[in-house]
Each structure stands twice: as C-alpha cells, then as structure tokens.
Design an enzyme around this catalytic site. Structure first.
Site, PDB file in Angstrom:
ATOM      1  N   TYR A   1     -11.227   7.701 -14.814  1.00 24.19           N
ATOM      2  CA  TYR A   1     -11.398   6.396 -14.146  1.00 24.19           C
ATOM      3  C   TYR A   1     -12.017   5.368 -15.098  1.00 24.19           C
ATOM      4  CZ  TYR A   1     -12.954   3.341 -10.239  1.00 24.19           C
ATOM      5  OH  TYR A   1     -13.186   2.294  -9.370  1.00 24.19           O
TER       6      TYR A   1
ATOM      7  N   ASP B   1       0.846  -1.202   0.000  1.00 25.34           N
ATOM      8  CA  ASP B   1       0.000   0.000   0.000  1.00 25.34           C
ATOM      9  C   ASP B   1       0.874   1.242   0.000  1.00 25.34           C
ATOM     10  OD1 ASP B   1      -3.263   0.280   0.751  1.00 25.34           O
ATOM     11  OD2 ASP B   1      -2.069   2.113   0.977  1.00 25.34           O
TER      12      ASP B   1
ATOM     13  N   VAL C   1       2.182   1.743  -6.593  1.00 20.95           N
ATOM     14  CA  VAL C   1       2.097   0.816  -7.735  1.00 20.95           C
ATOM     15  C   VAL C   1       2.435   1.487  -9.066  1.00 20.95           C
ATOM     16  CG1 VAL C   1       0.464  -0.759  -6.630  1.00 20.95           C
ATOM     17  CG2 VAL C   1      -0.410   1.164  -8.016  1.00 20.95           C
TER      18      VAL C   1
ATOM     19  N   SER D   1     -13.720  -2.094 -12.989  1.00 24.70           N
ATOM     20  CA  SER D   1     -14.925  -1.525 -12.375  1.00 24.70           C
ATOM     21  C   SER D   1     -16.025  -1.554 -13.420  1.00 24.70           C
ATOM     22  CB  SER D   1     -14.672  -0.070 -11.965  1.00 24.70           C
ATOM     23  OG  SER D   1     -15.904   0.579 -11.687  1.00 24.70           O
TER      24      SER D   1
HETATM   25  P1  NAD Z   1     -10.164   2.446  -0.910  1.00 17.50           P
HETATM   26  O1  NAD Z   1      -9.974   3.889  -1.212  1.00 17.50           O
HETATM   27  O2  NAD Z   1     -10.945   2.053   0.290  1.00 17.50           O
HETATM   28  O3  NAD Z   1      -8.737   1.723  -0.836  1.00 17.50           O
HETATM   29  C1  NAD Z   1      -7.770   1.920  -1.820  1.00 17.50           C
HETATM   30  C2  NAD Z   1      -6.398   1.604  -1.245  1.00 17.50           C
HETATM   31  O4  NAD Z   1      -5.426   1.793  -2.305  1.00 17.50           O
HETATM   32  C3  NAD Z   1      -5.971   2.522  -0.085  1.00 17.50           C
HETATM   33  O5  NAD Z   1      -5.488   1.737   0.993  1.00 17.50           O
HETATM   34  C4  NAD Z   1      -4.877   3.399  -0.703  1.00 17.50           C
HETATM   35  O6  NAD Z   1      -3.874   3.795   0.236  1.00 17.50           O
HETATM   36  C5  NAD Z   1      -4.301   2.464  -1.763  1.00 17.50           C
HETATM   37  N1  NAD Z   1      -3.600   3.182  -2.823  1.00 17.50           N
HETATM   38  C6  NAD Z   1      -3.972   4.315  -3.467  1.00 17.50           C
HETATM   39  N2  NAD Z   1      -3.044   4.669  -4.365  1.00 17.50           N
HETATM   40  C7  NAD Z   1      -2.064   3.743  -4.318  1.00 17.50           C
HETATM   41  C8  NAD Z   1      -0.837   3.568  -4.995  1.00 17.50           C
HETATM   42  N3  NAD Z   1      -0.417   4.436  -5.934  1.00 17.50           N
HETATM   43  N4  NAD Z   1      -0.075   2.485  -4.708  1.00 17.50           N
HETATM   44  C9  NAD Z   1      -0.475   1.610  -3.748  1.00 17.50           C
HETATM   45  N5  NAD Z   1      -1.619   1.741  -3.044  1.00 17.50           N
HETATM   46  C10 NAD Z   1      -2.405   2.790  -3.328  1.00 17.50           C
HETATM   47  O7  NAD Z   1     -10.795   1.832  -2.253  1.00 17.50           O
HETATM   48  P2  NAD Z   1     -11.688   0.521  -2.505  1.00 17.50           P
HETATM   49  O8  NAD Z   1     -13.091   0.959  -2.628  1.00 17.50           O
HETATM   50  O9  NAD Z   1     -11.339  -0.558  -1.550  1.00 17.50           O
HETATM   51  O10 NAD Z   1     -11.199   0.140  -3.985  1.00 17.50           O
HETATM   52  C11 NAD Z   1     -10.318  -0.927  -4.271  1.00 17.50           C
HETATM   53  C12 NAD Z   1     -10.311  -1.160  -5.770  1.00 17.50           C
HETATM   54  O11 NAD Z   1     -11.618  -1.532  -6.216  1.00 17.50           O
HETATM   55  C13 NAD Z   1      -9.906   0.064  -6.606  1.00 17.50           C
HETATM   56  O12 NAD Z   1      -9.141  -0.329  -7.711  1.00 17.50           O
HETATM   57  C14 NAD Z   1     -11.242   0.620  -7.050  1.00 17.50           C
HETATM   58  O13 NAD Z   1     -11.127   1.395  -8.209  1.00 17.50           O
HETATM   59  C15 NAD Z   1     -12.015  -0.672  -7.279  1.00 17.50           C
HETATM   60  N6  NAD Z   1     -13.460  -0.500  -7.254  1.00 17.50           N
HETATM   61  C16 NAD Z   1     -14.107  -0.072  -6.131  1.00 17.50           C
HETATM   62  C17 NAD Z   1     -15.487   0.091  -6.152  1.00 17.50           C
HETATM   63  C18 NAD Z   1     -16.273   0.540  -4.946  1.00 17.50           C
HETATM   64  O14 NAD Z   1     -17.499   0.705  -5.081  1.00 17.50           O
HETATM   65  N7  NAD Z   1     -15.664   0.720  -3.787  1.00 17.50           N
HETATM   66  C19 NAD Z   1     -16.194  -0.181  -7.331  1.00 17.50           C
HETATM   67  C20 NAD Z   1     -15.505  -0.602  -8.460  1.00 17.50           C
HETATM   68  C21 NAD Z   1     -14.144  -0.768  -8.399  1.00 17.50           C
END
Ligand code: NAD
Length: 248
Positions: A156, A39, A65, A143
């Site tokens: 996005y 992370d 990342v 997504s």
């Molecule tokens: P979140 O914001 O709760 O968690 C995201 C995590 O990624 C955080 O811990 C953050 O520190 C980390 N992060 C951000 N930039 C980073 C980087 N450059 N390198 C390493 N870590 C990094 O988000 P989430 O809702 O748990 O989403 C997780 C994944 O699921 C994402 O790819 C998001 O686009 C995808 N997603 C989420 C949803 C939703 O409804 N929550 C829907 C579709 C897709």
C-alpha cells in the site's frame, strides 16, 4: 448568494459506493455537480446513486478500476448521460496488510493493481477526454502511508507513493492542455477500511495525531471539492496532507 462550486459539471468518483468516495459524491452533488458513482460493487453503486438523487443527478456504474476497459465504460457513461466530463476523482482502494515475511505475492499484486494501475487508468483515460475540452480537474487519493511508509503496508505504501509521482508527471503532461492533476494524502479517516483495525492499534494511531482525533470522510470531501473546483485554478501537481497534523 454565491453560486455552487460545481454547477453543471460532471464528476466521476471511483470507489464511491461508500466511505470517502461517497462523502465526496455527496458534497459534489450539494455543490451542483452531476455524479457518476463508479464501484466494483455495482449494486451498492446503484443504491448510492439513488440516495444522491437518482437519474438526472447521479448514476451508478459497475467498474473495476484495474481494468482499462471498465474505466473506459465508466467515463463513456458519464459523457453519454450528462454530456461532459469535468472532474475525475480516483479514490477506489483496498488494503491487504501483512508484514513482508507473510505477505503473499498476490496480496502485493492486488494492491498495486487497484491503486497504482487503477489510478493510472483513471488519469490517462480522463486526460484523453479532458484535453479535447481543454479543461478538467483530476484528483487522486494517495495516503500519508505513501509519505512515511507504514510497517505491514509495503504494498500500500509503495502504491500510494507511486500515486504522488504519477500525479506530478501527469500534471506536467497535461498543464498546457488546461487539465489540472492534484493529490490528497489523508491520515486516519473513519471508514470501513480503518474500522477493521484492532482497537489497540486504533488507539495507538490516534495518540500520534496532534489534533487528537480521527478525521471524518467529509473532511476529505471538502479538500477534494477545493481541488476539483475553480478555487484551486492555479494549482497542479500538488499533494495536500489532510491528517490532523499527523506526520507533518
Ligand atoms: P472503503 O473501503 O470504505 O471504500 C473503498 C471503495 O472502493 C469501496 O466501495 C470498494 O467497493 C471500492 N473498490 C475497491 N476495489 C475497487 C476496484 N478495483 N474498482 C472500483 N472500486 C473498488 O475505503 P475508504 O476508507 O473510503 O478509502 C477511499 C480511498 O482513500 C482509498 O484509496 C484509500 O486508500 C484512501 N485512504 C483512506 C484512508 C482512511 O483512513 N480511510 C487514509 C488514507 C487514504
């Protein structure tokens, strides 16, 4: 009793300090895996690893990342600590929502860097290690925004659609090396990313979900487990929608 699905396997999950990534890590540990929490927030990654059982079970690694050297370091930490690299989940993500009229170039670039370049870094670096072992499973978080396109998310939606093409291309390159690459398209899941949304927007979105509720991170984790484990041994290049029926 059936054997846990990931016994003795090493899984790296990016962006796993919280949200969907953490739920995936938690389930993988319950299924016998050793996990690396990668992370951007190294402190939170360490706390998450400790919660999951600490040394011997989980370690936290600071990693951006979008930087290939960081991804190299994270994957090397997995191999050095646990001996193998069996599963990589490219989950790290951010949003920088704005209409095209107001979105800055920097907001566009940041989202492309973390999602598209970050996933590419994770896929190709993992594939390079896994092909030597002639086995491995890579799971990419796309997504549903990448399927339908969302207003206010040109950055996005483009990145998440790009992850679909990347998943299929990588799956074709890696299939004969024994490495599978699949993707998940979550719908609306309750995490910090979505809870930032205004209540009115939230309610409008829920109204459009046939199952009439948001998803829980654990409901993405169970699909990630399926794609990471031998339960999906004959699947590669697929994209699974986990949306409660939204945009089917
Ligand atoms: P979140 O914001 O709760 O968690 C995201 C995590 O990624 C955080 O811990 C953050 O520190 C980390 N992060 C951000 N930039 C980073 C980087 N450059 N390198 C390493 N870590 C990094 O988000 P989430 O809702 O748990 O989403 C997780 C994944 O699921 C994402 O790819 C998001 O686009 C995808 N997603 C989420 C949803 C939703 O409804 N929550 C829907 C579709 C897709």
């Amino acid at each position: 009793m059936t054997r846990p699905l990931l016994t003795d396997r090493t899984a790296v999950i990016t962006g796993a300090a919280q949200g969907i990534g953490y739920a995936i890590a938690e389930l993988f540990v319950a299924e016998g895996a050793r996990v690396v929490i990668g992370d951007l927030d190294a402190g939170l990654a360490a706390v998450a690893a400790e919660k999951l059982g600490g040394p011997g079970v989980a370690i936290g690694v600071g990693c951006d990342v979008s930087k290939s050297a960081d991804v190299d370091g994270m994957l090397a930490a997995a191999v050095d600590t646990f001996g193998t690299l069996d599963v990589v989940v490219n989950n790290a993500g951010i949003t920088r929502d704005a209409t095209m009229r107001t979105m800055t170039e920097d907001q566009f670039d940041q989202v492309i860097a973390v999602h598209l370049k970050g996933t590419w870094n994770g896929v190709r670096k993992a594939a390079a290690i896994m092909r030597e072992a002639k086995s491995g499973a890579i799971v990419n978080l796309s997504s549903i925004s990448g399927k339908v396109g969302m207003a206010g998310q040109t950055n996005y939606s483009a990145a998440k659609a790009g992850i679909v093409g990347m998943t299929k291309a990588a799956a074709k390159e890696m299939a004969h090396h024994g490495v599978r690459v699949n993707a998940i398209q979550p719908g609306l899941i309750r995490t910090a990313m979505t809870e930032a949304m205004p209540q009115k927007v939230w309610e409008e979105k829920v109204a459009g979900i046939p199952m009439q509720r948001v998803g829980d991170p654990s409901e993405i984790a169970s699909v990630a487990l399926f794609l990471a484990s031998d339960l999906s041994s004959y699947m590669t290049g697929t994209v699974l929608e986990v949306t409660g029926g939204r945009f089917m």
